[in-house]
Every structure is written in structure tokens, then in C-alpha cells.
Design a protein around this motif. Structure first.
Motif, short mmCIF file in Angstrom:
data_model
loop_
_atom_site.label_atom_id
_atom_site.label_comp_id
_atom_site.label_asym_id
_atom_site.label_seq_id
_atom_site.Cartn_x
_atom_site.Cartn_y
_atom_site.Cartn_z
N LEU A 171 -2.67 -102.39 6.66
CA LEU A 171 -2.28 -103.02 5.39
C LEU A 171 -3.53 -103.38 4.57
O LEU A 171 -3.57 -103.12 3.36
CB LEU A 171 -1.46 -104.28 5.66
CG LEU A 171 -0.11 -104.08 6.35
CD1 LEU A 171 0.49 -105.43 6.72
CD2 LEU A 171 0.83 -103.29 5.45
N ILE A 172 -4.51 -103.98 5.22
CA ILE A 172 -5.74 -104.37 4.52
C ILE A 172 -6.48 -103.13 4.03
O ILE A 172 -6.93 -103.07 2.88
CB ILE A 172 -6.67 -105.20 5.44
CG1 ILE A 172 -6.00 -106.53 5.81
CG2 ILE A 172 -8.03 -105.45 4.80
CD1 ILE A 172 -5.75 -107.46 4.64
N GLU A 173 -6.58 -102.13 4.88
CA GLU A 173 -7.29 -100.90 4.53
C GLU A 173 -6.63 -100.21 3.33
O GLU A 173 -7.32 -99.74 2.43
CB GLU A 173 -7.31 -99.97 5.74
CG GLU A 173 -8.24 -98.82 5.63
CD GLU A 173 -8.34 -98.08 6.95
OE1 GLU A 173 -9.48 -97.74 7.31
OE2 GLU A 173 -7.31 -97.85 7.61
N ALA A 174 -5.30 -100.19 3.31
CA ALA A 174 -4.60 -99.58 2.17
C ALA A 174 -4.87 -100.37 0.89
O ALA A 174 -5.07 -99.79 -0.18
CB ALA A 174 -3.10 -99.53 2.45
N ALA A 225 -18.49 -101.62 -1.84
CA ALA A 225 -17.68 -102.57 -2.60
C ALA A 225 -16.67 -103.27 -1.69
O ALA A 225 -16.42 -104.47 -1.83
CB ALA A 225 -16.97 -101.87 -3.75
N LYS A 226 -16.12 -102.54 -0.75
CA LYS A 226 -15.17 -103.13 0.21
C LYS A 226 -15.87 -104.19 1.07
O LYS A 226 -15.33 -105.28 1.28
CB LYS A 226 -14.58 -102.04 1.10
CG LYS A 226 -13.70 -101.06 0.37
CD LYS A 226 -13.26 -99.93 1.30
CE LYS A 226 -12.49 -98.86 0.54
NZ LYS A 226 -12.08 -97.75 1.43
N PHE A 273 -10.65 -100.39 -4.37
CA PHE A 273 -12.03 -99.90 -4.49
C PHE A 273 -12.21 -98.41 -4.23
O PHE A 273 -13.34 -97.92 -4.28
CB PHE A 273 -12.93 -100.68 -3.51
CG PHE A 273 -12.87 -102.15 -3.72
CD1 PHE A 273 -13.50 -102.74 -4.81
CD2 PHE A 273 -12.19 -102.97 -2.83
CE1 PHE A 273 -13.45 -104.11 -5.00
CE2 PHE A 273 -12.13 -104.33 -3.02
CZ PHE A 273 -12.76 -104.91 -4.11
N GLY A 274 -11.14 -97.71 -3.95
CA GLY A 274 -11.27 -96.28 -3.67
C GLY A 274 -12.14 -96.04 -2.45
O GLY A 274 -12.01 -96.73 -1.45
N ASP A 275 -13.04 -95.10 -2.55
CA ASP A 275 -13.89 -94.74 -1.41
C ASP A 275 -15.23 -95.48 -1.38
O ASP A 275 -16.11 -95.13 -0.59
CB ASP A 275 -14.16 -93.22 -1.42
CG ASP A 275 -12.89 -92.42 -1.17
OD1 ASP A 275 -12.00 -92.93 -0.46
OD2 ASP A 275 -12.78 -91.29 -1.69
#
Length: 162
Positions: free
Chosen positions: A63-66, A78-79, A72-74
Motif C-alpha cells: 500500500l505504501i509503495e503504491a 524523493a521517496k 513520486f514515480g520512479d
């Protein structure tokens, strides 16, 4: 009467298969008795209990990764920067941020420590969070509820006055 080797192998295989078939339903019944449940809610994510640790569908990190991907895209840097700001500490890798996030989740919400929590979407305004990405990465979380097990029924009570 002698049995040929191919016949012996075939019989052994059939016996092994029948043992596996008989064990399967027993395992399924055992899992049903200890299934975790979440309160029925239209905002419930993953259709029920969510795994605290792990990757892939049905896990909290999924869920967090999605959400991070949507925000932030790839851009992995930034993540990492975003999660460092959310948790108030500097992470050098996304893996370190992930591990920290999941451990905090486990410590704070998985009260029965079975590795499962219930995760709900936060709908409505998040203006008080002052985080433009909160719609992607903020969720309501609670511990799952375990159905009573058969051995819970075997409790002895003392008589009044004893």
C-alpha cells in the motif's frame, strides 16, 4: 506373487497422493479457526487483514509503495526524502525506511503480534496534516481481531466465595 517395480512405484505414488489430499482439508479447517478479521467497512483495504511484514499484494508495504509510486514515480531519492520527513529521521535507503516503517507499524498497532492489521482508507479532507501526499500514504490502522479458538472454551472458574 511378485509385484513389478513400475506397479510398486505407481501404488506408492497413489498412497502418497491420498495422504496429501487428506491432509489438505485438515490444514484448511485449522486456518479457518484462527482467521483474523477486520471490522466490515467500505474503506477497508486489501479486503481484510493486511500483513505487516512482507512484500506484494496484501501487505502494508505494498500500500505504501503504491502511494509512493503515485506521488513520486520512479524517483527513489524523493521517496526516501519524503519518508525521512514523515518519520523525522534520515534514511539512506528506501529499504531502511521500509524496515523502520513496518517495525513502527508492528509495535504501535499489531497488539496481538500475529503479523496482521486492518488498514482503512482515510477519506475526506486531510488539510490539518499539511502533507500534499497524505492521500497516497496515510491510512487508518487497527489491530485485527482473532476469532475464539476451541481451547479458549476450557477455562475453569472458581466458585463465588472461594
Amino acid at each position: 506373487m511378485k509385484t513389478s517395480f513400475p506397479s510398486l512405484v505407481l501404488r506408492s505414488g497413489a498412497i502418497g497422493l491420498s495422504i496429501l489430499v487428506s491432509i489438505g482439508p485438515q490444514r484448511a479447517v485449522a486456518e479457518v479457526q484462527t482467521d483474523a478479521t477486520c471490522t466490515s467497512d467500505s474503506k477497508l483495504l486489501n479486503g481484510g487483514p493486511t500483513e505487516v511484514f512482507g512484500d506484494g499484494p496484501g501487505t502494508y508495504w505494498n500500500l505504501i509503495e503504491a502511494g509512493l509510486q503515485s506521488a513520486f514515480g520512479d524517483d527513489e531519492a524523493a521517496k526516501i526524502q519524503y519518508l525521512s520527513g514523515v518519520f523525522g529521521q534520515q534514511f539512506t535507503t528506501l529499504g531502511a525506511a521500509r524496515d523502520y516503517n513496518l517495525q513502527v507499524l508492528s509495535d504501535a498497532f499489531d497488539k496481538n503480534q500475529d503479523g496482521l492489521v486492518c488498514v482503512y482508507d482515510l477519506r475526506g479532507t486531510r488539510a490539518n496534516l499539511r502533507d500534499p501526499y497524505s492521500k497516497y500514504t496515510y491510512f487508518s490502522v487497527s489491530d485485527d481481531k482473532i476469532t475464539k479458538k476451541a481451547d479458549n472454551a476450557l477455562q475453569f472458574r472458581s466458585a463465588p466465595g472461594q
